[in-house]
Motif scaffolding. Sequence first.
Motif, short mmCIF file in Angstrom:
data_model
loop_
_atom_site.label_atom_id
_atom_site.label_comp_id
_atom_site.label_asym_id
_atom_site.label_seq_id
_atom_site.Cartn_x
_atom_site.Cartn_y
_atom_site.Cartn_z
N VAL A 3 -3.03 5.23 -4.09
CA VAL A 3 -3.38 5.11 -2.67
C VAL A 3 -2.72 6.23 -1.86
O VAL A 3 -1.53 6.52 -2.04
N THR A 39 3.42 2.21 -1.51
CA THR A 39 3.98 2.74 -2.76
C THR A 39 2.99 2.72 -3.93
O THR A 39 3.37 3.00 -5.05
N MET A 40 1.73 2.41 -3.65
CA MET A 40 0.77 2.37 -4.76
C MET A 40 0.37 3.78 -5.17
O MET A 40 0.00 4.60 -4.34
N LEU A 98 0.81 -1.22 0.00
CA LEU A 98 0.00 0.00 0.00
C LEU A 98 0.85 1.27 0.00
O LEU A 98 0.51 2.27 -0.63
#
Lengths: 316, 316
Positions: B271, B267-268, B265
């Motif tokens: 997001v 590094t998305m 999550l």
Amino acid sequence: MKILSSLNIGENNVERLEKKFDCVEFYMYKDIEQAGDHLEDAEIFVTFGFDTTADLIEKMKKLKWIQCMSTGIDMLPFETLKERNILLTNVTGIHGIPIAEYVMAVILNDRIDGFRLYEQQKNKIWKRKMNFEEVFGKTITILGTGTIGKEIARKAKAFDMKTIGVNTSGKPVDYFDEIFPTCELNKALSQGDFVVDTLPLTHETKKILGKEQFASMKDSAYFINIGRGATVDEGALIEALQNHIIRGAALDVFEKEPLPQDSPLWTMKNVSITPHISGLSNMYMNRAVPIFEHNLKTYIEGKEDYINKVDLNKEY
Amino acid sequence: MKILSSLNIGENNVERLEKKFDCVEFYMYKDIEQAGDHLEDAEIFVTFGFDTTADLIEKMKKLKWIQCMSTGIDMLPFETLKERNILLTNVTGIHGIPIAEYVMAVILNDRIDGFRLYEQQKNKIWKRKMNFEEVFGKTITILGTGTIGKEIARKAKAFDMKTIGVNTSGKPVDYFDEIFPTCELNKALSQGDFVVDTLPLTHETKKILGKEQFASMKDSAYFINIGRGATVDEGALIEALQNHIIRGAALDVFEKEPLPQDSPLWTMKNVSITPHISGLSNMYMNRAVPIFEHNLKTYIEGKEDYINKVDLNKEY
């Protein structure tokens, strides 16, 4: 009757208008460079205004009416328009919603220190020690109480903010807890935790915010400009930000646009820069075209009930 | 009557309460590690709850009442509390305003593509071509219609959004245009342009959002979690985000906190991660202490009109 548009108002709209008004021939281009001979023939000109120089008007020998599809018309060659007695209408009133959304976005991003949280995420840092000050109970001072100012005030009330407005006469306006006349500008500024400039550029508003006005603000004040850059003395603003006379700023408009590469504003830690986008929206044409359509009917029928006819002497 | 606090409720508040209630002796520490012998003597324990393990309760031989100064109590050792018949109260209801401000901040930041504008500024890029979709007219589906959900809905209405709520019974609630009962969760989810999870963690809500629920949402949906991480099947959420089953997410709570360094999550691109801060605010103690004060009076006077007494069997 030839209509030249230097912007894309949508093929579907062009078709519909040509069907509705028999006498109308539409020439729509992406920009004015492509207009060619139609410059000379066009009686009606639909434009965002940026291309509308005195030279261009000179070439448009048959021009009688300019429908400006934006609100800011300060760049138009008013002297030339007056000489030729050209009708000018704009789309004032359609920017309230997108600009109020933008203003609440920058206020709330400041409130949650959004860019710091974003940098923390980039570095995978889980750090909860932050000073969050709710906007609940804070005061927002809004310069200008037209469609834009009023829409900002309406939204601010849902956050239980105190709303102060400034307008020429000091007359009450919905969603504002208090209104000050322009002659009491500094008093209104002194109360704002957030100060929002929604002013158009006119003779009266040019550099209306200078050194004295920034000095009147709280040192914790956050300044937002979505009106016109030239309503602010940009040098005085930069000084106020550098010397912490005010806390920070979110600026969407500037004295010179695009903002020059060497402007110190670009790199100031307490300044958020956006490229004059606060009024842009997917709903723009849905709101602007009906105004043009109404005015086109009025023009063809020789009536006078134009929406947003501009007084060429007052320049608004 | 000894009160032990493992958080700083403010020296001024301690002084005032000691003056108001003669029988009270206050021992306030920054954290539970410093409490020393007072653990054994304390009859009343004021805490955020994170430190309140079964082991700790074991040591607190005279403990009769826990005033939890947060809302989430899912980490508390309910079995132990039941055995000892310890009174538990919390401060449910004080988080509506800061959390609703946070939720509107992330929605509006998404609306103006705030982080992209921020990156443009860092690179001195003046680029106006962006796809802005107003929140005006969009639908927000809010899971939970308590203080927090209602406050979000109230603010969303000022942005002319359609507000859909989900609660156990489907009963109408102010500021919601429509309410669905939990058994129609997927139907409610399918309509949201924004989906906000405000749910507490209980037996009923654990992993209430899984693969099927994310599949029910629009592929343009933006998911926001400010409730409890474990109300979501985090694996299913990650998959939905990776496979563009939904457009993006702003997450303030996680299955495991702090969010582990190896979580995808972090590094998305679609997001936004924040470290469980949505409820933090300068106004927190101003709203929490009066609840404790009321309950302390009730406790001393042997009455029963507690604010936010928790049912140890229902765990809320």
